[in-house]
Design a protein around this motif. Structure first.
Motif, PDB file in Angstrom:
ATOM      1  N   TYR A  35       0.823  -1.220   0.000  1.00 52.41           N
ATOM      2  CA  TYR A  35       0.000   0.000   0.000  1.00 52.41           C
ATOM      3  C   TYR A  35       0.851   1.261   0.000  1.00 52.41           C
ATOM      4  N   LYS A  36       1.707   1.391   0.991  1.00 50.25           N
ATOM      5  CA  LYS A  36       2.466   2.638   1.094  1.00 50.25           C
ATOM      6  C   LYS A  36       3.410   2.793  -0.090  1.00 50.25           C
ATOM      7  N   LYS A  37       4.188   1.735  -0.354  1.00 54.36           N
ATOM      8  CA  LYS A  37       5.126   1.834  -1.481  1.00 54.36           C
ATOM      9  C   LYS A  37       4.451   1.478  -2.802  1.00 54.36           C
ATOM     10  N   ARG A  38       3.241   0.970  -2.706  1.00 48.76           N
ATOM     11  CA  ARG A  38       2.456   0.608  -3.900  1.00 48.76           C
ATOM     12  C   ARG A  38       3.207  -0.333  -4.841  1.00 48.76           C
ATOM     13  N   ARG A  39       3.949  -1.278  -4.233  1.00 47.48           N
ATOM     14  CA  ARG A  39       4.682  -2.246  -5.052  1.00 47.48           C
ATOM     15  C   ARG A  39       3.744  -3.360  -5.473  1.00 47.48           C
ATOM     16  N   THR A  40       3.947  -3.854  -6.658  1.00 47.46           N
ATOM     17  CA  THR A  40       3.059  -4.917  -7.132  1.00 47.46           C
ATOM     18  C   THR A  40       3.752  -6.280  -7.144  1.00 47.46           C
ATOM     19  N   GLU A  41       5.098  -6.272  -7.103  1.00 45.72           N
ATOM     20  CA  GLU A  41       5.786  -7.574  -7.081  1.00 45.72           C
ATOM     21  C   GLU A  41       5.776  -8.146  -5.653  1.00 45.72           C
ATOM     22  N   LYS A  42       6.146  -9.418  -5.538  1.00 41.02           N
ATOM     23  CA  LYS A  42       6.154 -10.092  -4.234  1.00 41.02           C
ATOM     24  C   LYS A  42       7.049  -9.377  -3.234  1.00 41.02           C
ATOM     25  N   CYS A  43       6.652  -9.423  -1.958  1.00 38.12           N
ATOM     26  CA  CYS A  43       7.485  -8.830  -0.925  1.00 38.12           C
ATOM     27  C   CYS A  43       8.479  -9.886  -0.440  1.00 38.12           C
ATOM     28  N   GLU A  44       9.757  -9.679  -0.770  1.00 37.04           N
ATOM     29  CA  GLU A  44      10.767 -10.657  -0.347  1.00 37.04           C
ATOM     30  C   GLU A  44      11.854 -10.023   0.504  1.00 37.04           C
ATOM     31  N   LYS A  45      11.884  -8.695   0.461  1.00 38.13           N
ATOM     32  CA  LYS A  45      12.942  -7.962   1.153  1.00 38.13           C
ATOM     33  C   LYS A  45      12.642  -7.912   2.660  1.00 38.13           C
ATOM     34  N   ASP A  46      13.592  -8.297   3.470  1.00 38.70           N
ATOM     35  CA  ASP A  46      13.423  -8.280   4.931  1.00 38.70           C
ATOM     36  C   ASP A  46      12.126  -8.942   5.373  1.00 38.70           C
ATOM     37  N   PHE A  47      11.775  -9.991   4.716  1.00 42.57           N
ATOM     38  CA  PHE A  47      10.495 -10.629   5.025  1.00 42.57           C
ATOM     39  C   PHE A  47      10.729 -12.123   5.180  1.00 42.57           C
ATOM     40  N   ALA A  48      10.435 -12.638   6.381  1.00 46.31           N
ATOM     41  CA  ALA A  48      10.767 -14.032   6.720  1.00 46.31           C
ATOM     42  C   ALA A  48      10.303 -15.011   5.644  1.00 46.31           C
ATOM     43  N   LYS A  49      11.140 -15.985   5.365  1.00 52.62           N
ATOM     44  CA  LYS A  49      10.826 -16.965   4.321  1.00 52.62           C
ATOM     45  C   LYS A  49       9.507 -17.695   4.626  1.00 52.62           C
ATOM     46  N   VAL A  50       9.303 -17.982   5.914  1.00 51.92           N
ATOM     47  CA  VAL A  50       8.094 -18.714   6.294  1.00 51.92           C
ATOM     48  C   VAL A  50       6.841 -17.871   5.978  1.00 51.92           C
ATOM     49  N   SER A  51       6.960 -16.555   6.172  1.00 47.37           N
ATOM     50  CA  SER A  51       5.838 -15.662   5.849  1.00 47.37           C
ATOM     51  C   SER A  51       5.661 -15.555   4.335  1.00 47.37           C
ATOM     52  N   GLN A  52       6.786 -15.479   3.633  1.00 42.58           N
ATOM     53  CA  GLN A  52       6.708 -15.415   2.159  1.00 42.58           C
ATOM     54  C   GLN A  52       5.959 -16.617   1.612  1.00 42.58           C
ATOM     55  N   ASP A  53       6.284 -17.805   2.146  1.00 41.17           N
ATOM     56  CA  ASP A  53       5.634 -19.028   1.667  1.00 41.17           C
ATOM     57  C   ASP A  53       4.136 -19.011   1.984  1.00 41.17           C
ATOM     58  N   PHE A  54       3.815 -18.542   3.193  1.00 36.90           N
ATOM     59  CA  PHE A  54       2.409 -18.490   3.597  1.00 36.90           C
ATOM     60  C   PHE A  54       1.617 -17.546   2.674  1.00 36.90           C
ATOM     61  N   VAL A  55       2.202 -16.404   2.420  1.00 41.32           N
ATOM     62  CA  VAL A  55       1.536 -15.404   1.557  1.00 41.32           C
ATOM     63  C   VAL A  55       1.331 -15.978   0.160  1.00 41.32           C
ATOM     64  N   ALA A  56       2.384 -16.622  -0.367  1.00 42.96           N
ATOM     65  CA  ALA A  56       2.292 -17.164  -1.725  1.00 42.96           C
ATOM     66  C   ALA A  56       1.215 -18.245  -1.815  1.00 42.96           C
ATOM     67  N   GLU A  57       1.075 -18.985  -0.740  1.00 43.91           N
ATOM     68  CA  GLU A  57       0.126 -20.094  -0.754  1.00 43.91           C
ATOM     69  C   GLU A  57      -1.315 -19.648  -0.548  1.00 43.91           C
ATOM     70  N   ASN A  58      -1.496 -18.590   0.236  1.00 46.15           N
ATOM     71  CA  ASN A  58      -2.859 -18.252   0.676  1.00 46.15           C
ATOM     72  C   ASN A  58      -3.479 -16.989   0.078  1.00 46.15           C
ATOM     73  N   PHE A  59      -2.643 -16.060  -0.381  1.00 46.38           N
ATOM     74  CA  PHE A  59      -3.204 -14.781  -0.831  1.00 46.38           C
ATOM     75  C   PHE A  59      -3.042 -14.597  -2.333  1.00 46.38           C
ATOM     76  N   SER A  60      -4.061 -13.979  -2.923  1.00 44.08           N
ATOM     77  CA  SER A  60      -3.892 -13.573  -4.321  1.00 44.08           C
ATOM     78  C   SER A  60      -3.803 -12.048  -4.358  1.00 44.08           C
ATOM     79  N   PHE A  61      -3.135 -11.544  -5.375  1.00 46.93           N
ATOM     80  CA  PHE A  61      -2.926 -10.096  -5.490  1.00 46.93           C
ATOM     81  C   PHE A  61      -3.550  -9.565  -6.775  1.00 46.93           C
TER      82      PHE A  61
END
Ligand code: SAH
Length: 344
Positions: A35-61
């Motif tokens: 929202y704030k940075k209005r980025r459309t690509e996946k958030c991978e920077k400073d973002f725990a791998k376990v959270s990245q996997d959860f987001v990829a599995e459960n959320f659509s953008f």
């Protein structure tokens, strides 16, 4: 099945992270990124791998798709957006000085059946979900970034597109929370305006749950029979009760209530109509937006002439009530108030 990321307020997202034993800092990071940075690509920077996997599995953008758009000579752009079930809604970018206001839809069609409104004739098909309301703004923002990178600032939001926002309260409220969130779009509450035909159950909730967001009341007539004809829900939710709620909000600082007054030739544009309106609003912190009727094919009303509009405003001025004739923007592309109909 994946759920749209744009469906969740920050507290909702925090609850989901907690329930899944994910790092508690994740939700704010995701909000910041998308929202704030209005980025459309996946958030991978400073973002725990376990959270990245959860987001990829459960959320659509996914965002609503731009089905078509029309550009007006005055920078107004009307978008027809296609939702995931193929239904379409309209969203309008309205130039305002060097920035834009965005006019969002809250429903596919509308249940209010106002006799002067093109959308009303369509009937209600369904409510929009929170992510479809937020998605309108993000889809339009993405278009602006690509097409007008130096002219892409959306500064205000109005719920004046298709639908009665207070009839779809929960989704509109959650969308507003996302717009207001400091980690989200971080808008100030007075930059958002919800326009209502006077849907009383929603108005009561607005007063209790989100009174900081501006309300605009579509008044259009003081006379009961005239308002009944223009806005049929007036028969069920009398305007006196509606005005009581609108006027009972403690007014902070300079806050004014905006009243919309649609002006239809020979129907509600007489000297007496202006006098009645003036009398009803005198002494209140009221601001009247006079909206000359915007015609559409098959409409039963007409737009008054420039002289008739001026005469109405002058009469209202005499009662000391401030008003502005709202110059129509984008009417060369049928994007003005009440002209939105996703079937035409
Ligand atoms: N349901 C909400 C918001 C939708 S319309 C409401 O009733 O306020 C936003 C504004 O446009 C309302 O004031 C509405 O009455 C007005 N409007 C609808 N049709 C119009 C038309 N044909 N010409 C001018 N204004 C219109």
């Amino acid at each position: 099945m994946k759920t749209s990321f744009y469906q969740f307020t920050l507290p909702m997202l925090q609850e989901i992270f907690l329930a899944n034993d994910l790092p508690a800092t994740g939700p704010a990071k995701l909000y910041n990124w998308h929202y704030k940075k209005r980025r459309t690509e996946k958030c991978e920077k400073d973002f725990a791998k376990v959270s990245q996997d959860f987001v990829a599995e459960n959320f659509s953008f996914e965002l609503p798709e731009i089905d078509s758009l029309q550009k007006s000579t005055d920078r107004t752009v009307k978008f027809l957006l296609k939702l995931s079930d193929g239904k379409k809604v309209e969203t309008v970018l309205i130039p305002s000085n060097k920035r834009y206001g965005i006019c969002l839809s809250s429903q596919v069609g509308c249940a209010m059946k106002c006799s002067f409104c093109h959308t009303g004739l369509q009937g209600l098909e369904r409510h929009l979900e929170t992510h479809e309301i937020v998605g309108q703004l993000l889809a339009v923002q993405r278009w602006l970034n690509a097409e007008r990178p130096d002219d892409n600032d959306i500064a205000t939001i109005v719920f004046m597109g298709q639908g009665e926002p207070l009839h779809n309260f929960d989704s509109v409220k959650n969308a507003c929370e996302i717009f207001l969130s400091q980690n989200g779009l971080s808008l100030a509450a007075d930059k958002i305006t919800i326009s209502t035909a006077g849907y009383l159950p929603g108005l009561k909730r607005w007063k209790a749950e989100m009174p900081d967001v501006n309300i605009a009341l579509s008044l259009h007539a003081i006379d009961k029979l005239k308002r009944d004809k223009l806005i049929p829900i007036n028969q069920k939710f009398p305007v006196e009760e509606v005005l009581e709620i609108v006027n009972s909000i403690p007014k902070q600082k300079k806050r004014f209530v905006v009243y919309e007054y649609l002006l239809a030739r020979g129907f509600n544009d007489s000297k007496e109509d202006a006098e009645k309106l003036g009398k009803a609003l005198q002494g209140k912190r009221a601001f009247v937006n006079i909206i000359p009727f915007n015609p559409f094919p098959g409409a039963e009303y007409e737009r008054p002439s420039k002289e008739e509009i001026d005469a109405f405003k002058e009469q209202l001025d005499q009662s000391g009530v401030t008003s502005l004739v709202r110059f129509t923007k984008g009417d060369d592309i049928l994007a003005a108030c009440g002209q939105l109909n996703s079937r035409s």
